[in-house]
Design an enzyme around this catalytic site. Structure first.
Site, PDB file in Angstrom:
ATOM      1  N   GLY A 100       9.337  -0.340   2.077  1.00 18.57           N
ATOM      2  CA  GLY A 100       8.013  -0.416   1.450  1.00 18.57           C
ATOM      3  C   GLY A 100       6.876  -0.230   2.441  1.00 18.57           C
ATOM      4  N   ARG A 103       2.683  -1.542   6.571  1.00 24.45           N
ATOM      5  CA  ARG A 103       1.377  -1.569   7.236  1.00 24.45           C
ATOM      6  C   ARG A 103       0.472  -0.456   6.705  1.00 24.45           C
ATOM      7  NH1 ARG A 103       2.093   0.626  13.440  1.00 24.45           N
ATOM      8  NH2 ARG A 103       3.713   2.178  13.074  1.00 24.45           N
ATOM      9  N   ARG A 192      -5.146   7.817   6.020  1.00 29.00           N
ATOM     10  CA  ARG A 192      -4.289   8.967   5.764  1.00 29.00           C
ATOM     11  C   ARG A 192      -4.554   9.490   4.353  1.00 29.00           C
ATOM     12  NH1 ARG A 192       1.666   7.232   7.778  1.00 29.00           N
ATOM     13  NH2 ARG A 192       1.682   6.036   5.856  1.00 29.00           N
ATOM     14  N   ASP A 271      13.107   7.352   4.295  1.00 29.76           N
ATOM     15  CA  ASP A 271      11.805   6.793   3.907  1.00 29.76           C
ATOM     16  C   ASP A 271      10.653   7.524   4.575  1.00 29.76           C
ATOM     17  OD1 ASP A 271      13.197   5.213   6.094  1.00 29.76           O
ATOM     18  OD2 ASP A 271      11.154   4.544   6.415  1.00 29.76           O
ATOM     19  N   ASN A 272      10.960   8.462   5.476  1.00 31.80           N
ATOM     20  CA  ASN A 272       9.929   9.282   6.113  1.00 31.80           C
ATOM     21  C   ASN A 272       9.979  10.725   5.622  1.00 31.80           C
ATOM     22  OD1 ASN A 272       9.067   7.109   7.649  1.00 31.80           O
ATOM     23  ND2 ASN A 272      10.386   7.614   9.383  1.00 31.80           N
TER      24      ASN A 272
END
Length: 528
Positions: A100, A103, A192, A271-272
């Site tokens: 999840g 940060r 971002r 997850d990336n």
């Protein structure tokens, strides 16, 4: 100009009923509402004018106190509804369970000029998914992310973007190499921006928990919101299969671009991996200096080299297989629907293979200045890659110099002299390089293209300026002492990576000897 928020993710998917912000396993939902944690003294270090313009923000807007404190997480803009999402992932080949946004906190979705953008603050404080971490980011990693996001965009590589880099005024304790030497560092926050930050792991987590209903909702929502320009089949199983094939295709295009410019992601966990085929999560990345398919910039990966430069296509495929395993769970096992979706997913994997092969041939034909790819070109390319590796030849400089070679062997030797990192290796391998150049020049003549046209074409795909780790580290060290000038300079240089500019020679130079083993210049950790 005010930002127009339209937070469809929160409207369409189920949220966390728990309103308190504490670390926990969160099941049965897609997101948790969470507020950024205010910082002591937010200061705008820099921002991307192009990204600001795309959002409809002017220079005056970016200098306003309202925008700066909002981009630091100290206040909310009208319409912003902060949240963090739940996802899982395979990290270094192993299922890691719930991960999840630990940060990263979404400010929401902004619509500007009929384009939808998600805005995220990275380093804005803890969320329910922070595990044992503080949700903060340090200046060095934030500079790297900000600069690389924009550099990749200007290189023509599919990528997430960065709007702003804000200094928080707080110190953040980090152990850069996980070796017991934790120390306080300046904190920072990057805003971002992407059409979607949805990752493979957003589907994996619900599949792993056998939450088929939420998995199906997540798939349907993603198709409906993030692929509005695609005419998918109406039949549900065919639609999912066609969607997966498109994800595979976009992933192949992205990785082919990485290989074209010499970029190494460094931590290709599932997850990336972006569902849109965008480069996401700039952690321990790096650009190839001396050519080496086996190089990884990630200290955590130094032993296994799972995410080394040359393995990126293979790992992207492996990650797609993990996504496929999650998606197929929307059907009942051994049912006709399952068999049908499995067959369509298999076609999608074949699509990845074909697109990656086609894109690589196209990219490398352009890199080497060939009119079209011929099957015999594989031998020419593989031969020079092997020679570049054993000779320690700089990848970026080599291709810029290759565009200048002529029939004159002495001229070519002078051109290639500066591509070597070591004089002893140049002495050993110069003759082999001379022989290869003769073969190469003969090959280029087959196309009947004049030298000027060939040079122009090669320089349009072979950058002269890339964000080498040592350049980023120099900017980090200066900024840590209060001098942000090199951040601004690099941002400007990297806006035109293919165009040689007088006065910018230092940014096109080889990695200096002092940077070969220096922390932050050669190897980085996931904390970098």
């Amino acid at each position: 100009m005010p930002l127009l928020f339209d937070n469809t993710f929160m409207r369409a998917l189920s949220g966390d009923a728990e309103t308190k912000n504490f670390t926990r396993q969160v099941k049965g939902i897609a997101y948790s509402r969470v507020m950024p944690t205010p910082v002591a003294a937010p200061t705008m270090l820099t921002y991307s004018p192009e990204m600001a313009s795309a959002l409809g923000l002017t220079a005056d807007d970016m200098a306003s106190a309202n925008i700066i404190i909002a981009l630091a997480g100290n206040s909310l803009l009208p319409g912003s509804e902060p949240y963090a999402t739940v996802y899982g992932g395979h990290q270094f080949g192993n299922w890691a369970g719930q991960l999840g946004d630990g940060r990263a906190i979404y400010l929401g979705e902004v619509v500007a000029n009929k384009v939808r953008w998600e805005l995220q603050l990275k380093g804005a404080g803890p969320t329910p998914y922070s595990r044992r971490a503080d949700g903060r980011a340090v200046l060095r990693s934030s500079i790297r992310e900000f600069l690389c996001s924009e550099a990749m965009h200007h290189l023509g590589v599919p990528t997430t973007r960065a709007l702003s880099l804000v200094l928080t005024g707080d110190m953040v304790v980090r152990d850069m190499f996980y070796d017991g030497n934790a120390a306080p560092e300046p904190g920072a926050i990057v805003c971002r921006v992407a059409p979607s930050f949805t990752r493979f792991g957003h589907f994996e987590i619900h599949a792993a928990r056998n939450d088929v209903k939420l998995l199906r909702q997540m798939i349907d929502f993603t198709i409906d919101r993030d692929f509005t320009d695609v005419n998918f089949p109406d039949e549900p199983i065919q639609k999912i299969g066609a969607w997966f094939a498109l994800v595979a295709e976009r992933t192949a295009v992205m990785v082919a671009h990485w290989m074209r410019v010499g970029f190494v992601h460094g931590v290709m966990n599932t997850d990336n991996m972006s569902i849109l085929g965008l480069t996401i999560d700039y952690g321990p990345y790096g650009w190839i200096d001396n050519f080496d398919f086996g190089w990884t910039p990630n200290t955590t990966d130094a032993g296994g080299k799972r995410y080394a430069f040359g393995r990126q296509p293979e790992i992207a495929r492996w990650n797609l297989e993990r996504l496929a395993s999650a998606i197929v769970m929307v059907t009942d096992e051994n049912s006709p629907e399952s068999e049908k979706l499995t067959a369509l997913i298999t076609d999608g994997m074949t699509r990845f293979d074909q697109v990656y092969e086609d894109e690589t041939k196209k990219n490398f034909a352009a890199k080497f200045g060939f009119n079209t790819w011929q099957e015999s070109d594989a031998d020419i390319v593989n031969t020079i890659f092997k020679l570049m590796t054993i000779s320690e030849i700089d990848m970026t400089i080599f291709f810029r110099q290759l565009a200048k070679v002529t029939d004159d062997s002495e001229t070519n030797r002078k051109l290639m002299h500066e591509t070597f990192y070591r004089d002893d290796l140049r002495a050993i391998h110069q003759a082999a390089l001379d022989d290869w150049l003769n073969i190469y020049i003969a090959r280029t003549k087959q196309d009947g293209v004049d030298a000027v046209t060939r040079t122009k074409g090669m320089n349009s795909v072979n950058p002269i300026y890339v964000l080498r780790n040592y350049l980023a580290q120099e900017a980090i060290e200066l900024a840590s002492s209060g001098d942000a000038s090199m951040i601004h300079t690099l941002l400007e240089v990297l806006r035109h990576p293919y165009d040689e500019v007088v006065g910018q020679e230092k940014f096109a130079a080889k990695r200096p000897d002092w940077a070969r083993q220096k922390a932050g210049c050669s190897m980085l950790s996931c904390s970098s």
